[in-house]
Design a protein around this motif. Structure first.
Motif, PDB file in Angstrom:
ATOM      1  N   LEU A 262       0.807  -1.216   0.000  1.00  0.00           N
ATOM      2  CA  LEU A 262       0.000   0.000   0.000  1.00  0.00           C
ATOM      3  C   LEU A 262       0.843   1.270   0.000  1.00  0.00           C
ATOM      4  CD1 LEU A 262      -2.630  -1.162   2.634  1.00  0.00           C
ATOM      5  CD2 LEU A 262      -2.960  -1.019   0.162  1.00  0.00           C
ATOM      6  N   GLU A 263       2.009   1.214   0.612  1.00  0.00           N
ATOM      7  CA  GLU A 263       2.822   2.420   0.773  1.00  0.00           C
ATOM      8  C   GLU A 263       3.543   2.826  -0.514  1.00  0.00           C
ATOM      9  OE1 GLU A 263       2.455   0.101   4.557  1.00  0.00           O
ATOM     10  OE2 GLU A 263       3.208  -0.364   2.538  1.00  0.00           O
ATOM     11  N   LYS A 264       3.549   1.969  -1.529  1.00  0.00           N
ATOM     12  CA  LYS A 264       4.389   2.205  -2.710  1.00  0.00           C
ATOM     13  C   LYS A 264       3.683   2.919  -3.853  1.00  0.00           C
ATOM     14  CE  LYS A 264       7.579  -1.648  -1.961  1.00  0.00           C
ATOM     15  NZ  LYS A 264       8.218  -2.854  -2.577  1.00  0.00           N
ATOM     16  N   HIS A 265       2.375   3.131  -3.741  1.00  0.00           N
ATOM     17  CA  HIS A 265       1.624   3.664  -4.875  1.00  0.00           C
ATOM     18  C   HIS A 265       0.938   4.984  -4.510  1.00  0.00           C
ATOM     19  CE1 HIS A 265       2.179  -0.221  -6.832  1.00  0.00           C
ATOM     20  NE2 HIS A 265       1.798  -0.787  -5.703  1.00  0.00           N
ATOM     21  N   PRO A 266       0.726   5.869  -5.493  1.00  0.00           N
ATOM     22  CA  PRO A 266       0.028   7.136  -5.211  1.00  0.00           C
ATOM     23  C   PRO A 266      -1.465   6.965  -4.989  1.00  0.00           C
ATOM     24  CG  PRO A 266       0.525   6.966  -7.546  1.00  0.00           C
ATOM     25  CD  PRO A 266       1.206   5.802  -6.878  1.00  0.00           C
ATOM     26  N   PHE A 267      -2.015   5.809  -5.336  1.00  0.00           N
ATOM     27  CA  PHE A 267      -3.428   5.525  -5.134  1.00  0.00           C
ATOM     28  C   PHE A 267      -3.577   4.095  -4.621  1.00  0.00           C
ATOM     29  CE2 PHE A 267      -2.466   4.415  -9.522  1.00  0.00           C
ATOM     30  CZ  PHE A 267      -2.945   3.118  -9.604  1.00  0.00           C
TER      31      PHE A 267
END
Length: 304
Positions: A262-267
């Motif tokens: 979850l922490e790796k994407h802008p959405f």
């Protein structure tokens, strides 16, 4: 149609006590037709004026009715109802949001992508959006106003803003939505396997038992016929380090929150749909703020 929600608190208990009386329920029924003064209510109830006035006062005290002075033969007090429905919420309240929790309520029409096959449709608060049973309606500019969407096969995908602070790790994520199966009109025995994916990873399938209709949903507008789908069930998908859960029941223990990255994407991608190899391909209905029984879109909650 204006509704009053009551749940687990002292104020709501006062409301429930106020309506636990046949005369006061009859007063509310009479006032649903038009406003009345106390004399008129007493006559229709065949009760003394003093008894009627006492019952009116109890309903006023919990703000179920209001009284105002209107000109007539002199000035008289007229009573009117404040609500069309009283809804008792038996489900658990949303957790209080704190500084380590992030929450978004996504309108159901604000999807990023979709694949739709008939029967299908988008419904707004007052009318259909586009043509019924035409997948092209799902690309209408007015789709963001949808309060109900349904399809016999396919999916909708939402992209939520990633509000996770840089450097933080997510402990759990929860997705909540009101859903049911999709049959022509409605059918109470109509199972459907409805799946949720987060960031492209399957996190659990719930088998809806029914396409619920025949009895109007609390929020469903009056123009929508009761032989159509009326409401769904509020379902919660939660993913933690221990696995994937639906309504607290462990469904998948081979997928955990770390695998969602979850922490790796802008959405954060949330997809709801019917799998190609589902055992029960009964479609799905997805309810918004002004249809069904729950005043919400798709809830996303992150705990860090």
């Amino acid at each position: 149609m204006k509704s009053k929600h009551v749940s687990y608190d002292e104020e709501s208990l006062k409301v429930l006590k106020a309506i636990a009386n046949k005369h006061r329920l009859e007063i509310l029924r009479i006032l649903s037709v038009r406003p009345h003064n106390v004399n008129e209510l007493a006559e229709k109830l065949n009760l003394p004026f003093s008894t009627t006035a006492t019952n009116v006062k109890k309903l006023e005290d919990v703000q179920l009715i209001s009284t105002e002075l209107v000109p007539g033969r002199g000035t008289q007090k007229v009573n009117a109802k404040n609500y069309d429905r009283i809804i008792l919420d038996l489900f658990e309240k949303e957790k209080e949001i704190n500084d380590k929790q992030f929450f978004i309520d996504m309108p159901i029409g604000d999807y990023f992508d979709c694949y739709v096959q008939p029967n299908c449709g988008l419904v707004g608060e007052k009318s259909y959006i586009g043509m019924q049973d035409d997948p092209r309606a799902f690309y209408e500019p007015g789709r963001k106003e949808a309060q109900l969407l349904f399809m016999r096969h396919g999916f909708v995908e939402y992209r939520f803003q990633n509000k996770i602070p840089y450097g933080a790790k997510v402990k759990e994520i929860e997705v909540a939505a009101e859903l049911c199966s999709e049959a022509p009109n409605h059918k109470l025995d109509w199972p459907s396997d409805i799946t949720v994916w987060i960031n492209g990873i399957e996190v659990g399938t719930w088998t809806s038992p029914s396409d619920f209709g025949g009895e109007r949903g609390f929020l469903t507008p009056s123009w929508w016929h009761t032989n159509y789908t009326q409401y769904g069930m509020l379902k919660r998908w939660k993913i933690t380090h221990e696995g994937c859960f639906i309504d607290g029941n462990n469904i998948i223990d081979t997928v955990n929150i770390d695998q969602l990255e979850l922490e790796k994407h802008p959405f954060i991608s949330i997809k709801i749909g019917i799998k190609e190899d589902a055992d029960n391909k009964g479609g799905f209905n997805l309810f918004g703020h002004k249809f069904g029984n729950y005043e919400q879109g798709i809830h996303l909650t992150l705990d860090v």
